[in-house]
Design a protein around this motif. Structure first.
Motif, short mmCIF file in Angstrom:
data_model
loop_
_atom_site.label_atom_id
_atom_site.label_comp_id
_atom_site.label_asym_id
_atom_site.label_seq_id
_atom_site.Cartn_x
_atom_site.Cartn_y
_atom_site.Cartn_z
N THR A 74 0.81 -1.23 0.00
CA THR A 74 0.00 0.00 0.00
C THR A 74 0.83 1.27 0.00
N ILE A 75 2.15 1.16 0.03
CA ILE A 75 3.08 2.28 0.14
C ILE A 75 2.74 3.13 1.37
N ALA A 76 2.25 2.46 2.40
CA ALA A 76 1.97 3.13 3.67
C ALA A 76 3.27 3.29 4.44
N ARG A 77 3.33 4.36 5.22
CA ARG A 77 4.48 4.54 6.11
C ARG A 77 4.12 3.90 7.44
N VAL A 78 5.00 3.00 7.88
CA VAL A 78 4.70 2.19 9.06
C VAL A 78 5.81 2.33 10.08
N VAL A 79 5.40 2.50 11.34
CA VAL A 79 6.35 2.49 12.46
C VAL A 79 5.78 1.56 13.51
N MET A 80 6.65 0.71 14.04
CA MET A 80 6.23 -0.23 15.08
C MET A 80 7.33 -0.26 16.14
N VAL A 81 6.94 -0.09 17.40
CA VAL A 81 7.90 -0.15 18.51
C VAL A 81 7.36 -1.16 19.52
N LEU A 82 8.23 -2.09 19.94
CA LEU A 82 7.86 -3.10 20.92
C LEU A 82 8.81 -3.02 22.10
N GLU A 83 8.27 -3.21 23.28
CA GLU A 83 9.11 -3.28 24.47
C GLU A 83 8.89 -4.64 25.11
N CYS A 84 9.98 -5.37 25.35
CA CYS A 84 9.85 -6.68 25.97
C CYS A 84 10.02 -6.55 27.49
N GLU A 85 9.93 -7.67 28.18
CA GLU A 85 9.96 -7.68 29.64
C GLU A 85 11.19 -7.04 30.25
N ASN A 86 12.34 -7.23 29.61
CA ASN A 86 13.57 -6.69 30.20
C ASN A 86 13.81 -5.24 29.77
N GLU A 87 12.77 -4.56 29.37
CA GLU A 87 12.79 -3.13 29.02
C GLU A 87 13.69 -2.84 27.82
N ARG A 88 13.84 -3.79 26.93
CA ARG A 88 14.57 -3.56 25.69
C ARG A 88 13.55 -3.29 24.60
N PHE A 89 13.90 -2.38 23.70
CA PHE A 89 13.00 -1.99 22.64
C PHE A 89 13.41 -2.62 21.31
N SER A 90 12.42 -2.94 20.52
CA SER A 90 12.61 -3.38 19.14
C SER A 90 11.73 -2.46 18.30
N SER A 91 12.26 -2.06 17.14
CA SER A 91 11.46 -1.17 16.30
C SER A 91 11.59 -1.55 14.85
N PHE A 92 10.59 -1.16 14.10
CA PHE A 92 10.56 -1.35 12.66
C PHE A 92 9.92 -0.11 12.06
N SER A 93 10.50 0.37 10.98
CA SER A 93 9.87 1.49 10.30
C SER A 93 10.18 1.43 8.82
N THR A 94 9.29 1.97 8.05
CA THR A 94 9.52 2.09 6.63
C THR A 94 8.85 3.36 6.15
N PRO A 95 9.48 4.31 5.56
CA PRO A 95 10.91 4.35 5.33
C PRO A 95 11.68 4.89 6.53
N LYS A 96 11.22 5.98 7.18
CA LYS A 96 11.92 6.53 8.34
C LYS A 96 10.92 6.74 9.47
N ALA A 97 11.38 6.46 10.70
CA ALA A 97 10.47 6.54 11.83
C ALA A 97 10.30 7.96 12.35
N ASP A 98 11.34 8.77 12.35
CA ASP A 98 11.30 10.08 13.00
C ASP A 98 10.15 10.97 12.53
N PRO A 99 9.96 11.21 11.22
CA PRO A 99 8.87 12.10 10.81
C PRO A 99 7.48 11.57 11.19
#
Length: 188
Positions: free
Chosen positions: A41-66
């Motif tokens: 869909t050419i959608a801009r996607v950002v995903m942030v996950l936090e696990c139990e030990n307070e570590r973050f995982s993220s995914f974004s396309t193309p850039k997360a900041d904007p």
């Protein structure tokens, strides 16, 4: 082929190791789904996950900041600065990644089938047990049989390769007439 029974519900995983493994697998699935959504869909996607030990995982396309800045400020996200050509490249790379992941799954499946086949052969064949088995798993009779079989193979090698007998036992060099002897190889 009958289908596997589906899970009746979702429940908390008590074992920490299993919970961590499930998180890793599900996270990978979520990131793949987000990547597919973006590619289709050419959608801009950002995903942030936090696990139990307070570590973050993220995914974004193309850039997360904007996208994150626009979300936090409540404004409309600015137009993407990626060109159509870059979007096509991104989609092609995502498709290539999908194909590589699919190939890896198939390769893992083949490896698993080969391991099962090897184990099956090992359990049904005495010779395969010698080849694939561990010495610790063999009893005295089997070790004796293995010794005699190796002695027979050694004798057969000596009969077929007379030059092998003339070599000292502590020297492992190839004869000069051997087609792949290092002295005959040339690197150009």
């Amino acid at each position: 082929m009958p289908r596997k029974a589906r899970r009746s519900g979702v429940k908390f995983i008590e074992d920490e190791g299993n919970r961590s493994l499930t998180f890793f697998k599900r996270r990978s699935g979520l990131f793949k789904a987000a990547s597919d959504l973006s590619a289709l869909t050419i959608a801009r996607v950002v995903m942030v996950l936090e696990c139990e030990n307070e570590r973050f995982s993220s995914f974004s396309t193309p850039k997360a900041d904007p996208i994150v800045d626009a979300f936090l400020s409540g404004d409309a996200p600015p137009e993407s600065d990626t060109t159509e050509k870059q979007k096509v490249v991104i989609i092609n790379l995502q498709n290539e990644l999908f194909q590589l992941e699919k190939d890896k799954v198939m390769e893992d499946k083949r490896k698993k089938e080969n391991m099962l086949r090897t184990k099956e052969i090992q359990e049904t064949s005495r010779m395969a047990k010698y080849v694939y088995g561990k010495v610790e798993d063999l009893d005295a009779t089997e070790l004796n049989e293995m010794y005699h079989e190796l002695s027979r193979i050694e004798q057969e090698i000596n009969d077929r390769l007379p030059w092998w007998r003339s070599m000292p036992s502590n020297v492992a060099t190839l004869p000069k007439y051997f087609p792949y002897a290092p002295s005959q190889m040339s690197f150009q």
